[in-house]
Design a protein around this motif. Structure first.
Motif, short mmCIF file in Angstrom:
data_model
loop_
_atom_site.label_atom_id
_atom_site.label_comp_id
_atom_site.label_asym_id
_atom_site.label_seq_id
_atom_site.Cartn_x
_atom_site.Cartn_y
_atom_site.Cartn_z
N ASP A 208 0.84 -1.20 0.00
CA ASP A 208 0.00 0.00 0.00
C ASP A 208 0.87 1.25 0.00
N ARG A 209 0.22 2.41 -0.05
CA ARG A 209 0.93 3.68 -0.15
C ARG A 209 1.71 4.01 1.13
N ALA A 210 1.17 3.60 2.28
CA ALA A 210 1.89 3.84 3.54
C ALA A 210 3.23 3.12 3.54
N GLN A 211 3.23 1.88 3.08
CA GLN A 211 4.49 1.14 2.97
C GLN A 211 5.42 1.81 1.96
N ARG A 214 7.20 4.71 3.65
CA ARG A 214 8.27 4.21 4.54
C ARG A 214 9.46 3.71 3.72
#
Length: 227
Positions: A208-211, A214
């Motif tokens: 996903d975009r959060a990963q 990071r």
């Protein structure tokens, strides 16, 4: 007494998807001394093909074109045909898409309402090895470079086999941009953005975009804010 040879004319290709604009530029160039128009293209793909076949000295390159935009066409031309210089055509002097084109290898810029003297000066400047940029653009470019020293710094080689474009999309995700915003920034379709995101997620095994954000920080593509 030996007769002095006349200076060689600069061989120029014009690339613009608007027929009226393209034909107008070609007509103006045909009246200018020291310039020979050898071809005209209606999009980036055609521009790249003309450069491969004609080996012009300079391409006057519009940025917003179908199939292959001016930034990508500039990148391909400079990589595959380094003997051809690119001067970018923009509608406004402060066009934000100018800076990606300069990063892709363009060496000069002109607005589409430039006069004959400006065009001749820009063409011959890039052929002599100088940057055909207006003082205002040069100042803004220096400001951007100064900001870049304090901001994100990508490694010389993208990680995990990412292409330059996939890395660019990843950086824009890290900026918090949505798919439509990324599409507008890169002058491509939302579908193209989704394809790049799918490819980079596959290569990096992200979900996903959060990963993705990071990952961008972990790989040194983005620096955390100072403070």
């Amino acid at each position: 007494m030996t007769q002095e040879a006349e200076p060689k004319s600069a061989r120029v290709v014009v690339a613009d998807d608007q027929t009226l604009v393209r034909e107008g530029i070609v007509m103006l160039l045909s009246l200018l001394p020291g310039i020979e128009v050898v071809g005209a293209a209606g999009d980036g793909e055609e521009a790249v093909a003309l450069v491969a076949g004609l080996a012009p000295d300079v391409v006057l390159m519009d940025l917003r074109m179908p199939r292959c935009d001016g930034v990508e066409a500039t990148r391909r031309i400079r990589a595959e045909h380094p003997g051809t210089q690119v001067v970018v055509l923009t509608t406004f002097a402060d066009d934000e898409s100018l800076f990606p084109a300069l990063a892709a290898g363009a060496r000069g810029n002109l607005t589409k309402d430039a006069g004959g003297d400006e065009i001749v000066r820009a063409v011959h400047s890039v052929l002599s090895g100088d940057a055909g940029l207006s003082p205002g653009i040069q100042r803004r470019l220096l400001e951007r470079l100064s900001e870049a020293e304090r901001g994100p710094a990508a490694p010389s080689e993208p990680p995990d086999g990412l292409t330059a474009r996939e890395t660019e999309v990843l950086l824009l995700i890290a900026e918090g941009l949505s798919n439509p915003e990324i599409a507008r920034r890169l002058h491509v379709s939302t579908a193209t953005v989704k394809t790049h995101i799918n490819n980079l997620f596959t290569k990096t095994r992200l979900k996903d975009r959060a990963q993705a954000v990071r990952y961008a920080y972990a790989k040194g593509l983005v620096r955390p804010p100072a403070g």
